[in-house]
Design a protein around this motif. Structure first.
Motif, mmCIF file in Angstrom:
data_model
loop_
_atom_site.group_PDB
_atom_site.id
_atom_site.type_symbol
_atom_site.label_atom_id
_atom_site.label_comp_id
_atom_site.label_asym_id
_atom_site.label_seq_id
_atom_site.Cartn_x
_atom_site.Cartn_y
_atom_site.Cartn_z
ATOM 1 N N PHE B 56 7.629 47.514 40.597
ATOM 2 C CA PHE B 56 6.777 48.270 39.654
ATOM 3 C C PHE B 56 5.947 47.321 38.789
ATOM 4 O O PHE B 56 4.784 47.587 38.506
ATOM 5 C CB PHE B 56 7.628 49.186 38.777
ATOM 6 N N GLU B 57 6.593 46.227 38.392
ATOM 7 C CA GLU B 57 5.876 45.268 37.539
ATOM 8 C C GLU B 57 4.669 44.696 38.269
ATOM 9 O O GLU B 57 3.637 44.423 37.667
ATOM 10 C CB GLU B 57 6.845 44.144 37.159
ATOM 11 N N ILE B 96 11.495 52.645 29.877
ATOM 12 C CA ILE B 96 10.298 51.794 29.863
ATOM 13 C C ILE B 96 9.048 52.641 29.639
ATOM 14 O O ILE B 96 8.081 52.195 29.039
ATOM 15 C CB ILE B 96 10.213 50.997 31.192
ATOM 16 N N LEU B 98 7.695 54.453 32.369
ATOM 17 C CA LEU B 98 7.004 54.667 33.642
ATOM 18 C C LEU B 98 7.435 55.977 34.294
ATOM 19 O O LEU B 98 6.731 56.519 35.132
ATOM 20 C CB LEU B 98 7.318 53.518 34.608
ATOM 21 N N PRO B 134 0.506 52.907 35.627
ATOM 22 C CA PRO B 134 -0.454 52.425 34.612
ATOM 23 C C PRO B 134 -0.418 50.911 34.413
ATOM 24 O O PRO B 134 -1.316 50.348 33.785
ATOM 25 C CB PRO B 134 -0.008 53.166 33.332
ATOM 26 N N LEU B 135 0.615 50.264 34.954
ATOM 27 C CA LEU B 135 0.689 48.811 34.799
ATOM 28 C C LEU B 135 -0.263 48.095 35.745
ATOM 29 O O LEU B 135 -0.600 46.936 35.558
ATOM 30 C CB LEU B 135 2.110 48.310 35.097
ATOM 31 N N THR B 137 -3.576 47.334 36.800
ATOM 32 C CA THR B 137 -4.938 47.441 36.298
ATOM 33 C C THR B 137 -5.942 46.870 37.294
ATOM 34 O O THR B 137 -7.134 46.843 37.040
ATOM 35 C CB THR B 137 -5.078 46.703 34.950
#
Lengths: 224, 143
Positions: B56-57, B96, B98, B134-135, B137
């Motif tokens: 995810f990161e 977090i 998410l 949303p992480l 970009t």
């Protein structure tokens, strides 16, 4: 060993405030074994912090390091050079490790990421139970090897009390009555005679009642 | 011009079931969305919380952990451990911000090629509805 539990992410975020660059410092000893603050937990928390801070609109750069034992100067000393790069240091060690960091590096504040919960053992994988209160005057020889100070809710020396019902403590049905365990084990070992002796009130001065404790072993001290 | 959002899903697939099922789906020419990126693992028990978070990161929109049917794990309990880790990751993703629904555990056998395609389709549709991570970009729309 020392058992710890990670603080909720929101509380950790609050402690870190506006910090932009954070170092998460894990410990490779007790908190690694209880899955609270070892290398893997550091990686998970660091990743969670990076994501949460980015989503909250103030992205943090979060680095990770784990030392073998955070409660000894020799192991944390090599971090010295690195620390100046960070706005905040978050320790995933027990309270001793956090204080060791603060004492050794007084110019930086090291924040606690764990709650140090108790001295205990893994009863099974994923379950930890308290076994010792570090009272400073061990009586396990008198109590069939089961500690009533750590395991009896009332810390009785002459138990059980009236709250012991079917081997369970009245405080919580999930707590076995320590004195029931002591009695059963003493019978098995043929040592129940020991329990017939009335124990006098405990001298708590060796415990926290005597203030912070200290041991000095002159034979081990290095010549200065 | 923004292309429509195409989710990017990481699927950790066990060698003994889901990976073989994906292979079978291919062999049978069964169509499934190209949104999934398969990572072969020796057992879903190998997948840890940290790998799910790192996916995810690094911008994944969803993560799927696909293991053997319960009771059929080649290593006996790897898929049961994986399920608990996925649940733990979901709670963490919730904290977090998410959302825990972006991660899912699924179970299938190596003979279930069509089921694999079905699960990937369902997951893709679910993530499409949730929207992009949303992480990430760097892209919203390209794979």
């Amino acid at each position: 060993m020392i058992i710890g539990e990670q603080k909720p992410l929101a509380e950790i975020m609050e402690q870190l405030g506006e910090a932009r660059k954070v170092l998460v410092v894990g410990c490779g000893t007790c908190v690694t074994v209880c899955f609270a603050g070892g290398e893997k937990e550091v990686a998970i928390l660091a990743s969670a912090l990076r994501m949460k801070s980015k989503l909250d609109g103030h992205p943090m750069e979060v680095d990770e390091v784990t030392v073998q034992r955070q409660c000894e100067w020799e192991y944390i000393d090599p971090l010295r050079e690195r620390l100046k790069e960070y706005d905040a240091i978050l320790s995933l060690a027990c309270g001793i490790g956090v204080q060791a960091m603060n004492e050794h590096f007084p110019e930086y504040i090291t924040l606690p990421g764990l709650n140090t919960t108790f001295l205990g053992l893994p009863e099974e994988q994923g379950v930890w139970e308290e076994r010792c209160q570090a009272c400073g005057d061990c009586i396990l020889d008198l109590t069939a090897g089961i500690c009533p100070i750590a395991r009896c809710s009332k810390q009785l020396l002459n138990g059980p009390c009236g709250g012991s019902q079917r081997g369970v403590c009245e405080v919580d049905a999930n707590i076995p009555c320590a004195w029931q365990l002591i009695w059963e084990r003493a019978v098995k070992l043929g040592r129940e005679e020991l329990l017939l002796e009335i124990q006098p009130p405990k001298n708590w001065s060796t415990s926290r009642d005597g203030g912070p404790r200290k041991i000095i072993r002159e034979d081990l001290r290095l010549q200065r | 011009m923004n292309a429509p959002f195409e989710p990017k899903i990481i699927a950790f697939c066990c060698r003994y079931c889901a990976y073989a099922a994906a292979d079978l789906a291919g062999g049978l020419r069964i169509q499934y969305p190209p949104n999934v990126r398969i990572i072969e693992v020796p057992c879903t028990g190998r997948v840890d919380v940290v790998e799910i978070l790192h996916a995810f990161e690094r911008g994944a929109d969803g993560v799927m952990v696909a293991g053997c049917l319960e009771g059929d794990c080649h290593f006996l309990e790897g898929n049961l451990n994986a399920r608990r880790r996925v649940q733990y990751s979901a709670r963490l993703l919730e904290q977090i911000g998410l959302g825990g629904e972006r991660v899912a555990m699924v179970n299938l056998s190596s003979a279930m090629g069509a089921r694999f395609a079905e699960l990937v389709t369902e997951m893709t549709e679910k993530i499409r509805k949730l929207g992009p991570n949303p992480l990430n970009t760097t892209r919203h729309g390209r794979n």
